[in-house]
Each structure stands twice: as C-alpha cells, then as structure tokens.
Design a protein around this motif. Structure first.
Motif, PDB file in Angstrom:
ATOM      1  N   LEU A  33     -13.019  -5.036  -5.788  1.00 48.69           N
ATOM      2  CA  LEU A  33     -13.699  -5.398  -4.549  1.00 48.69           C
ATOM      3  C   LEU A  33     -12.730  -6.011  -3.542  1.00 48.69           C
ATOM      4  CD1 LEU A  33     -17.005  -6.832  -6.062  1.00 48.69           C
ATOM      5  CD2 LEU A  33     -16.763  -4.732  -4.709  1.00 48.69           C
ATOM      6  N   GLU A  34     -11.753  -6.770  -4.038  1.00 52.43           N
ATOM      7  CA  GLU A  34     -10.724  -7.332  -3.158  1.00 52.43           C
ATOM      8  C   GLU A  34      -9.943  -6.210  -2.467  1.00 52.43           C
ATOM      9  OE1 GLU A  34      -6.434  -9.361  -3.824  1.00 52.43           O
ATOM     10  OE2 GLU A  34      -8.080 -10.312  -4.932  1.00 52.43           O
ATOM     11  N   ALA A  35      -9.585  -5.187  -3.235  1.00 52.76           N
ATOM     12  CA  ALA A  35      -8.841  -4.068  -2.666  1.00 52.76           C
ATOM     13  C   ALA A  35      -9.677  -3.295  -1.647  1.00 52.76           C
ATOM     14  CB  ALA A  35      -8.368  -3.134  -3.777  1.00 52.76           C
ATOM     15  N   ILE A  36     -10.972  -3.134  -1.927  1.00 52.11           N
ATOM     16  CA  ILE A  36     -11.853  -2.436  -0.990  1.00 52.11           C
ATOM     17  C   ILE A  36     -11.988  -3.239   0.308  1.00 52.11           C
ATOM     18  CG2 ILE A  36     -14.245  -1.706  -0.605  1.00 52.11           C
ATOM     19  CD1 ILE A  36     -14.284  -1.025  -3.659  1.00 52.11           C
ATOM     20  N   ALA A  37     -12.101  -4.571   0.193  1.00 48.16           N
ATOM     21  CA  ALA A  37     -12.150  -5.413   1.392  1.00 48.16           C
ATOM     22  C   ALA A  37     -10.839  -5.316   2.172  1.00 48.16           C
ATOM     23  CB  ALA A  37     -12.426  -6.865   1.001  1.00 48.16           C
ATOM     24  N   ALA A  38      -9.717  -5.252   1.448  1.00 51.04           N
ATOM     25  CA  ALA A  38      -8.423  -5.092   2.110  1.00 51.04           C
ATOM     26  C   ALA A  38      -8.367  -3.761   2.858  1.00 51.04           C
ATOM     27  CB  ALA A  38      -7.290  -5.183   1.098  1.00 51.04           C
ATOM     28  N   ALA A  39      -9.005  -2.729   2.300  1.00 48.60           N
ATOM     29  CA  ALA A  39      -9.055  -1.432   2.983  1.00 48.60           C
ATOM     30  C   ALA A  39      -9.743  -1.564   4.334  1.00 48.60           C
ATOM     31  CB  ALA A  39      -9.795  -0.411   2.110  1.00 48.60           C
ATOM     32  N   MET A  81       6.241   0.789   3.904  1.00 49.12           N
ATOM     33  CA  MET A  81       4.990   1.476   3.581  1.00 49.12           C
ATOM     34  C   MET A  81       4.277   1.926   4.857  1.00 49.12           C
ATOM     35  SD  MET A  81       1.997   0.373   0.927  1.00 49.12           S
ATOM     36  CE  MET A  81       1.498  -1.118   1.783  1.00 49.12           C
ATOM     37  N   GLN A  82       4.338   1.107   5.923  1.00 55.67           N
ATOM     38  CA  GLN A  82       3.774   1.507   7.201  1.00 55.67           C
ATOM     39  C   GLN A  82       4.757   2.360   8.001  1.00 55.67           C
ATOM     40  OE1 GLN A  82       3.435  -1.382   5.662  1.00 55.67           O
ATOM     41  NE2 GLN A  82       2.021  -2.759   6.685  1.00 55.67           N
ATOM     42  N   LEU A  83       6.002   1.881   8.077  1.00 53.14           N
ATOM     43  CA  LEU A  83       6.966   2.501   8.986  1.00 53.14           C
ATOM     44  C   LEU A  83       7.368   3.906   8.539  1.00 53.14           C
ATOM     45  CD1 LEU A  83       9.246  -0.567   9.838  1.00 53.14           C
ATOM     46  CD2 LEU A  83       7.249   0.312  11.079  1.00 53.14           C
ATOM     47  N   PHE A  84       7.280   4.215   7.231  1.00 54.34           N
ATOM     48  CA  PHE A  84       7.615   5.550   6.751  1.00 54.34           C
ATOM     49  C   PHE A  84       6.792   6.613   7.467  1.00 54.34           C
ATOM     50  CE2 PHE A  84       6.246   9.032   3.942  1.00 54.34           C
ATOM     51  CZ  PHE A  84       7.466   9.680   3.748  1.00 54.34           C
ATOM     52  N   GLY A 133      -3.194   3.291   9.656  1.00 50.26           N
ATOM     53  CA  GLY A 133      -4.265   2.430   9.157  1.00 50.26           C
ATOM     54  C   GLY A 133      -5.270   3.194   8.320  1.00 50.26           C
ATOM     55  N   THR A 134      -5.578   4.423   8.721  1.00 51.14           N
ATOM     56  CA  THR A 134      -6.503   5.256   7.943  1.00 51.14           C
ATOM     57  C   THR A 134      -5.905   5.603   6.583  1.00 51.14           C
ATOM     58  OG1 THR A 134      -7.397   6.191   9.991  1.00 51.14           O
ATOM     59  CG2 THR A 134      -7.819   7.397   7.950  1.00 51.14           C
ATOM     60  N   ILE A 135      -4.618   5.974   6.572  1.00 50.66           N
ATOM     61  CA  ILE A 135      -3.946   6.299   5.302  1.00 50.66           C
ATOM     62  C   ILE A 135      -3.965   5.092   4.366  1.00 50.66           C
ATOM     63  CG2 ILE A 135      -1.738   6.911   4.232  1.00 50.66           C
ATOM     64  CD1 ILE A 135      -1.079   8.385   6.876  1.00 50.66           C
ATOM     65  N   LEU A 136      -3.601   3.930   4.912  1.00 49.34           N
ATOM     66  CA  LEU A 136      -3.516   2.741   4.058  1.00 49.34           C
ATOM     67  C   LEU A 136      -4.892   2.212   3.679  1.00 49.34           C
ATOM     68  CD1 LEU A 136      -0.416   0.813   5.435  1.00 49.34           C
ATOM     69  CD2 LEU A 136      -0.563   2.662   3.773  1.00 49.34           C
ATOM     70  N   MET A 137      -5.903   2.494   4.484  1.00 49.16           N
ATOM     71  CA  MET A 137      -7.269   2.173   4.076  1.00 49.16           C
ATOM     72  C   MET A 137      -7.639   2.982   2.827  1.00 49.16           C
ATOM     73  SD  MET A 137     -10.905   3.021   5.917  1.00 49.16           S
ATOM     74  CE  MET A 137     -10.649   4.757   5.548  1.00 49.16           C
ATOM     75  N   ILE A 138      -7.370   4.290   2.875  1.00 46.71           N
ATOM     76  CA  ILE A 138      -7.656   5.130   1.700  1.00 46.71           C
ATOM     77  C   ILE A 138      -6.825   4.664   0.511  1.00 46.71           C
ATOM     78  CG2 ILE A 138      -7.610   7.491   0.800  1.00 46.71           C
ATOM     79  CD1 ILE A 138      -7.906   8.445   3.726  1.00 46.71           C
TER      80      ILE A 138
END
Length: 386
Positions: free
Chosen positions: A134-140, A226-229, A242-247
């Motif tokens: 649930l923590e990871a889903i909230a982070a998404a 992880m973002q800048l790549f 943001g969409t990629i890292l949300m998934i």
C-alpha cells in the motif's frame, strides 16, 4: 483490523505519498539548478555512513523506548527536509538535506517493520506485504501527481505538498497509535562500539552481505538516473516519466498485497529466484533500442522481483533476529545494506553522461551477483518459525 494496525497502514500510505513526490521531483530540481551528474552522485551517496549510524542507534534505542516516538520523529524529519529543499539549491545544502532525508526514511522503514512484528508476529509476512504494498501504491500516486506538477515547473508547491502530508502523518500517528506495554527493555549499559559491532547470528550476516551488494546495484539505477534516463535517452517529458514511474511503483506494490497469502514455504529459493529475475530485467532494459520495449522490460523488474522478495527478506530477518535485541538486529542488517548507497550513485554519476543505459546494465548485473550470496543461508528445512 485492530487500531494499531490501522494507524500503521495509514502512516505508510501517507509516507509513501509524501516520499513519492519528493523522490520524483528532486533530480529534476537539482538538474534545473545546474548541478552536474558527478555532484548529483555525491549528493545521493554522501549520507550513507550517516544513515548507517542513525539506523543502528535508532534500532537499539527502540528496544528501550519503543517504536512510536522514533516512528513519528522520522516522519517529522522527512517533512522538514521536503519543506526546506526548494529554498536551498546549493550543492552542500542539498547534500546535508538529502542525508537527513535518507536517515529519516530508513528509521521509518525499520520502525514500521518492528511495530508490525510487535503487534502480531504470526501474521507478519502477510501484514508486511500489505503495508509495504500500500505504501508503494501511495507513492505511485505521489509520483504521478508530481510529474504533472512539473509541467508548470511547480517545484516549491510539490515539495510543500510532500512536507504537509508527512507532517500530517506524524501528528496522526502520535495521536492514535498506542504503544504496547512490555515491548521495551532496560538499557544494558553497552558501549557504542558494542552497539555498532557486527555481532549478528550467521544467517543475518549472510542477509546483510547480500543486501549490501544488492543495494549497491540498486543505487546505480534507482538514484537520480531513474528519472533522467527516460528524459535523456528517449526525450520523454516529466509528465511522461511520472506515468512510467507511477506504473513502476504499482508493479512493486501490487504483488506485495498477495505474497503473504501465497508464499508459505521455500522462502530461500523464492527469494534467490526473484532477485535474479529482477537483475535480468533491469540489465535487459538498458539494452533495448527504443522506448516502448525498454519501458515494458524495465517495468517487469519489480513485478517479478522486489514486489515478491521484499516481504520474504523482511520475514527472514525477523526470523533470525534475537528477541531481546530485535530492534538492533533488524536495523543493523538494513544499515549494512544502506552502505551500498556510498557506491551506487558514484558509479552512476561517473557513467551516465557517457552511456545513458550503463547504470541499468551495471545495476542488474550486480543484483544477480547479490543473489549468489544468499545461497549461504540455511536450507529451508533447517529454518524455524519466527
């Protein structure tokens, strides 16, 4: 769901949301202010030794005073860091703030795991998976929202939102969580060298060694790159990233919700297998020639990796920890692992400008090596219930 478990779930949800915002925005904020890749590597690596010291001492202290105050303090520290970050765009200030943020986050990580075990150890694997999931889903959700905030370069607003959510979590937890009696011990009067000595049972030493190697690999690909790549390699916008890292966060969180219900035996074999699968997926994603296949392969690395093995790792660490020093033992294992952050971001900073895919390939290879260390754990049939 009992009262304390409900507050632990709520605290992790709010922590995940606040952390997701902060972690996504920070690399873009630092890059926007002209901080080089090498200096970004230093910022992400600098606090690792500080984190080690704080995490071990917090674990020792929690055995004596309980988990509640340290849990809340970790939220307050991370809240303060998020609030101050946009007003300190200077290299050394960011290095200090990031170190404090990492220390607060790792203490939180230790405290909620220990509190969950204190509540009901027989359901620990299932509850650990659900809370972490649930923590990871909230982070998404936090990552996705932060990606859209950056469309308008709303850095200050994003950091302020993160600070508010984390502060509210601390207030809520202090008001609602009831620390159980009989979960603390008196000080043994042990010296600081004794507290920080690696006097762990052999299985915990194996878990700590593997976690250190794994974290060194993880840190190569899961720091600022992880973002800048995605932005540098394929020209993806912050909202798209943001969409990629949300998934990405969802693929970490969703499997954890079910691990405790499905996994009952063969913990060692499952742990080793899914660490290897994660490493393979990460390395392959860096070798993909175009955006879509790279994203698809990369997004499997937690779905068939950490989303399965993280609750199992935590269960094994609790299993081999000694009841009288559980907080110290658990924290030492994770503190040793955190030292991998000294190595990983420095490798990323040195490699990224010359080879955008390099951090992913190197990261996956190191992760596979970390799985080999786990082969020294006791066989499953020799394990005892935690």
């Amino acid at each position: 769901m009992n009262r304390n478990y409900a507050f632990l779930v709520a605290g992790s949800l709010m922590f995940g949301l606040g952390l997701g915002i902060y972690e996504f925005v920070l690399p873009y904020f630092l890059d926007e202010h002209g901080i080089s890749m090498q200096r970004l590597g230093v910022i992400y690596a600098a606090g690792a030794m500080f984190v080690f010291i704080v995490r071990v001492y917090a674990g020792e202290l929690s055995d004596r005073v309980g988990r509640k105050s340290l849990y809340a303090a970790s939220l307050l520290v991370t809240s303060a860091v998020s609030g101050l970050t946009p007003y300190a765009p200077i290299f050394w200030m960011q290095m200090v703030l990031k170190s404090l943020r990492d220390a607060g986050s790792t203490v939180f990580d230790s405290m909620y795991q220990l509190a969950l075990h204190d509540e009901e150890r027989w359901r620990y694997l299932d509850r650990m998976g659900k809370v972490r999931g649930l923590e990871a889903i909230a982070a998404a959700a936090g990552v996705f929202g932060a990606g859209w905030l950056l469309v308008s370069r709303a850095y200050t607003g994003a950091f302020a939102l993160s600070a508010f959510v984390l502060f509210a979590a601390a207030v809520m937890f202090l008001a609602g969580y009831r620390q159980r009696a009989g979960k603390t011990r008196q000080s043994t009067g042990e010296s600081l060298p004794g507290i920080f000595a690696l006097d762990l049972p052999r299985p915990l030493l194996v878990l700590a060694a593997s976690a250190f190697v794994f974290t060194a690999g993880l840190a190569v690909s899961h720091c600022f790159v992880m973002q800048l790549f995605w932005s540098r390699q394929f020209g993806v916008s912050p909202a798209g990233v943001g969409t990629i890292l949300m998934i990405h966060r969802l693929t970490l969180g969703l499997p954890m919700l079910f691990v405790g219900s499905v996994v009952k035996r063969h913990l060692k074999q499952i742990y080793v297998t899914f660490v290897i699968l994660e490493g393979i997926a990460l390395a392959l994603s860096g070798l993909m020639p175009s955006f879509l296949p790279a994203a698809v392969v990369w997004l499997t690395h937690d779905l068939f990796g950490a989303g399965v093995w993280i609750p199992i790792q935590s269960k094994l660490i609790q299993r081999y920890s000694r009841p009288a020093t559980r907080g110290r033992d658990v924290s030492k294992v994770f503190a040793v692992a955190s030292l991998g952050w000294i190595v990983g971001p420095l490798i990323a900073g040195a490699v990224f400008e010359h080879w955008y895919s390099g951090p992913f390939v190197i990261s996956g290879t190191i992760m596979i090596l970390s799985a080999l260390v786990l082969l020294a754990l006791p066989a499953d049939e020799a394990e005892t219930a935690a």
